[in-house]
Design a protein around this motif. Structure first.
Motif, PDB file in Angstrom:
ATOM      1  N   THR A 192       3.459  -4.137   3.394  1.00  0.00           N
ATOM      2  CA  THR A 192       4.549  -3.290   2.908  1.00  0.00           C
ATOM      3  C   THR A 192       3.970  -1.918   2.587  1.00  0.00           C
ATOM      4  O   THR A 192       3.049  -1.804   1.760  1.00  0.00           O
ATOM      5  CB  THR A 192       5.199  -3.882   1.653  1.00  0.00           C
ATOM      6  N   VAL A 193       4.470  -0.896   3.268  1.00  0.00           N
ATOM      7  CA  VAL A 193       4.012   0.473   3.039  1.00  0.00           C
ATOM      8  C   VAL A 193       5.098   1.222   2.277  1.00  0.00           C
ATOM      9  O   VAL A 193       6.242   1.307   2.730  1.00  0.00           O
ATOM     10  CB  VAL A 193       3.702   1.182   4.369  1.00  0.00           C
ATOM     11  N   ARG A 251      -5.834   3.070   9.633  1.00  0.00           N
ATOM     12  CA  ARG A 251      -6.523   4.151   8.913  1.00  0.00           C
ATOM     13  C   ARG A 251      -5.631   4.891   7.925  1.00  0.00           C
ATOM     14  O   ARG A 251      -6.011   5.144   6.797  1.00  0.00           O
ATOM     15  CB  ARG A 251      -7.093   5.163   9.908  1.00  0.00           C
ATOM     16  N   SER A 252      -4.471   5.246   8.340  1.00  0.00           N
ATOM     17  CA  SER A 252      -3.565   6.019   7.491  1.00  0.00           C
ATOM     18  C   SER A 252      -2.164   5.453   7.696  1.00  0.00           C
ATOM     19  O   SER A 252      -1.479   5.799   8.663  1.00  0.00           O
ATOM     20  CB  SER A 252      -3.624   7.500   7.880  1.00  0.00           C
ATOM     21  N   THR A 253      -1.768   4.566   6.809  1.00  0.00           N
ATOM     22  CA  THR A 253      -0.538   3.807   7.033  1.00  0.00           C
ATOM     23  C   THR A 253       0.708   4.692   6.964  1.00  0.00           C
ATOM     24  O   THR A 253       0.769   5.667   6.195  1.00  0.00           O
ATOM     25  CB  THR A 253      -0.414   2.689   5.995  1.00  0.00           C
ATOM     26  N   LYS A 254       1.688   4.306   7.782  1.00  0.00           N
ATOM     27  CA  LYS A 254       2.984   4.979   7.786  1.00  0.00           C
ATOM     28  C   LYS A 254       4.038   3.960   7.338  1.00  0.00           C
ATOM     29  O   LYS A 254       3.809   2.748   7.404  1.00  0.00           O
ATOM     30  CB  LYS A 254       3.330   5.483   9.185  1.00  0.00           C
ATOM     31  N   LEU A 255       5.194   4.451   6.961  1.00  0.00           N
ATOM     32  CA  LEU A 255       6.277   3.559   6.549  1.00  0.00           C
ATOM     33  C   LEU A 255       6.603   2.545   7.644  1.00  0.00           C
ATOM     34  O   LEU A 255       6.856   1.367   7.358  1.00  0.00           O
ATOM     35  CB  LEU A 255       7.532   4.358   6.185  1.00  0.00           C
ATOM     36  N   GLU A 256       6.575   3.026   8.891  1.00  0.00           N
ATOM     37  CA  GLU A 256       6.952   2.148  10.013  1.00  0.00           C
ATOM     38  C   GLU A 256       5.894   1.100  10.359  1.00  0.00           C
ATOM     39  O   GLU A 256       6.112   0.266  11.235  1.00  0.00           O
ATOM     40  CB  GLU A 256       7.296   2.977  11.260  1.00  0.00           C
ATOM     41  N   ASP A 257       4.764   1.131   9.665  1.00  0.00           N
ATOM     42  CA  ASP A 257       3.763   0.066   9.844  1.00  0.00           C
ATOM     43  C   ASP A 257       4.118  -1.188   9.040  1.00  0.00           C
ATOM     44  O   ASP A 257       3.461  -2.224   9.180  1.00  0.00           O
ATOM     45  CB  ASP A 257       2.377   0.556   9.418  1.00  0.00           C
ATOM     46  N   SER A 258       5.131  -1.094   8.205  1.00  0.00           N
ATOM     47  CA  SER A 258       5.556  -2.273   7.436  1.00  0.00           C
ATOM     48  C   SER A 258       6.008  -3.363   8.391  1.00  0.00           C
ATOM     49  O   SER A 258       6.925  -3.155   9.210  1.00  0.00           O
ATOM     50  CB  SER A 258       6.707  -1.903   6.490  1.00  0.00           C
ATOM     51  N   ALA A 259       5.382  -4.518   8.300  1.00  0.00           N
ATOM     52  CA  ALA A 259       5.652  -5.609   9.240  1.00  0.00           C
ATOM     53  C   ALA A 259       4.821  -6.809   8.824  1.00  0.00           C
ATOM     54  O   ALA A 259       3.962  -6.725   7.942  1.00  0.00           O
ATOM     55  CB  ALA A 259       5.287  -5.200  10.667  1.00  0.00           C
ATOM     56  N   MET A 260       5.073  -7.928   9.508  1.00  0.00           N
ATOM     57  CA  MET A 260       4.159  -9.069   9.437  1.00  0.00           C
ATOM     58  C   MET A 260       3.126  -8.887  10.540  1.00  0.00           C
ATOM     59  O   MET A 260       3.482  -8.592  11.684  1.00  0.00           O
ATOM     60  CB  MET A 260       4.900 -10.377   9.669  1.00  0.00           C
ATOM     61  N   TYR A 261       1.882  -9.061  10.193  1.00  0.00           N
ATOM     62  CA  TYR A 261       0.805  -8.954  11.171  1.00  0.00           C
ATOM     63  C   TYR A 261       0.197 -10.338  11.369  1.00  0.00           C
ATOM     64  O   TYR A 261      -0.255 -10.976  10.421  1.00  0.00           O
ATOM     65  CB  TYR A 261      -0.257  -7.954  10.707  1.00  0.00           C
ATOM     66  N   PHE A 262       0.214 -10.779  12.617  1.00  0.00           N
ATOM     67  CA  PHE A 262      -0.310 -12.098  12.935  1.00  0.00           C
ATOM     68  C   PHE A 262      -1.601 -11.971  13.742  1.00  0.00           C
ATOM     69  O   PHE A 262      -1.666 -11.227  14.715  1.00  0.00           O
ATOM     70  CB  PHE A 262       0.692 -12.901  13.775  1.00  0.00           C
ATOM     71  N   CYS A 263      -2.567 -12.725  13.337  1.00  0.00           N
ATOM     72  CA  CYS A 263      -3.792 -12.895  14.103  1.00  0.00           C
ATOM     73  C   CYS A 263      -3.634 -14.167  14.936  1.00  0.00           C
ATOM     74  O   CYS A 263      -2.977 -15.117  14.501  1.00  0.00           O
ATOM     75  CB  CYS A 263      -4.970 -13.022  13.137  1.00  0.00           C
ATOM     76  N   THR A 268       0.829  -1.190   0.000  1.00  0.00           N
ATOM     77  CA  THR A 268       0.000   0.000   0.000  1.00  0.00           C
ATOM     78  C   THR A 268       0.871   1.252   0.000  1.00  0.00           C
ATOM     79  O   THR A 268       2.067   1.192   0.330  1.00  0.00           O
ATOM     80  CB  THR A 268      -0.937   0.002   1.218  1.00  0.00           C
ATOM     81  N   GLN A 269       0.266   2.347  -0.371  1.00  0.00           N
ATOM     82  CA  GLN A 269       0.974   3.623  -0.331  1.00  0.00           C
ATOM     83  C   GLN A 269       0.784   4.264   1.033  1.00  0.00           C
ATOM     84  O   GLN A 269      -0.280   4.120   1.661  1.00  0.00           O
ATOM     85  CB  GLN A 269       0.408   4.568  -1.414  1.00  0.00           C
ATOM     86  N   MET A 270       1.775   4.981   1.485  1.00  0.00           N
ATOM     87  CA  MET A 270       1.694   5.697   2.749  1.00  0.00           C
ATOM     88  C   MET A 270       0.454   6.597   2.761  1.00  0.00           C
ATOM     89  O   MET A 270       0.132   7.247   1.767  1.00  0.00           O
ATOM     90  CB  MET A 270       2.958   6.557   2.903  1.00  0.00           C
ATOM     91  N   GLY A 271      -0.262   6.568   3.871  1.00  0.00           N
ATOM     92  CA  GLY A 271      -1.463   7.373   4.014  1.00  0.00           C
ATOM     93  C   GLY A 271      -2.747   6.644   3.636  1.00  0.00           C
ATOM     94  O   GLY A 271      -3.839   7.132   3.934  1.00  0.00           O
TER      95      GLY A 271
END
Lengths: 111, 112
Positions: A109-110, A80-92, A13-16
């Motif tokens: 990947t942001v 809501r508004s992704t930032k570069l630092e949100d790039s990660a693996m997200y586990f449920c 996704t794109q930032m924001g």
């Protein structure tokens, strides 16, 4: 054997931009969680959810994040508004009354 | 006080050897200590867990040793196999269903 599933496996996704990560917990489980793992680092707790409300959340889980159980099977994490630092693996993860079982993760990947 | 410290960061063991990974915690409210195994591209999978009312728990080749007074616990993998090569995380919680606090992880490589 029942397992936690997550979609998509990879989200770019794109930032924001807003993203929604989806999870289907194990069917008879009542407790649901989101964790994240930045590449090469440890797994970090984000939020836990029980009885249609948040039961615990970490400092990471700020106003940009929200969770929802829109129906009887899905559990979602919205950023809501992704930032570069949100790039990660997200586990449920989900649990009955004990051990937490993790899904395979969504790589976010942001750009 | 919520931290869980794990060592070593990486470990190389010969096939058939014993792999030992150590963790230390500070929060005395923790009463549930699981170990997770993670292969590349996969989610953490529960391997074995212990509560502080016992000092040791064994499941197959995997043993957790727990020292409540020292606030330390460790994972021993006996007869280590190349298929055990993965990243191992210790974790702690004040209840099995509550938030898990993870250690930093140990990347284990078992050489054939």
């Amino acid at each position: 054997e029942p397992e936690v599933t997550q979609t998509p496996s990879h989200q770019v996704t794109q930032m924001g931009q807003e993203v929604i990560l989806r999870c289907v917990p194990i069917s008879n489980h009542l407790y649901f969680y989101w964790y994240r793992q930045i590449l090469g680092q440890k797994v970090e707790f984000l939020v836990s959810f029980y009885n249609n409300e948040i039961s615990e959340k970490s400092e990471i889980f700020d106003d940009q994040f929200s969770v929802e159980r829109p129906d009887g099977s899905n559990f979602t994490l919205k950023i809501r508004s992704t930032k570069l630092e949100d790039s990660a693996m997200y586990f449920c993860a989900s649990s009955g009354r004990g051990e937490q079982f993790f899904g395979p993760g969504t790589r976010l990947t942001v750009l | 006080q919520q931290q869980v410290k794990q060592s070593p960061q990486s470990l190389i063991v010969q096939k058939g050897g014993i792999s030992i990974i150590n963790c230390a915690y500070e929060n005395t409210a923790f009463d549930y200590f699981p170990w997770y195994q993670q292969f590349p591209g996969k989610g953490p999978a529960l391997l074995i867990a212990i509560r502080p009312d016992v000092s040791e728990k064994k499941e197959g080749r995997f043993t957790i040793s727990f020292n409540k007074s020292a606030k330390q616990f460790s994972l021993h993998i006996m007869d280590s196999q190349p298929g055990d090569s993965a990243t191992y995380f210790c974790a702690a919680a004040n209840n099995a269903g509550n938030m898990l606090t993870f250690g930093g992880g140990t990347r284990l490589m078992v050489k054939p």
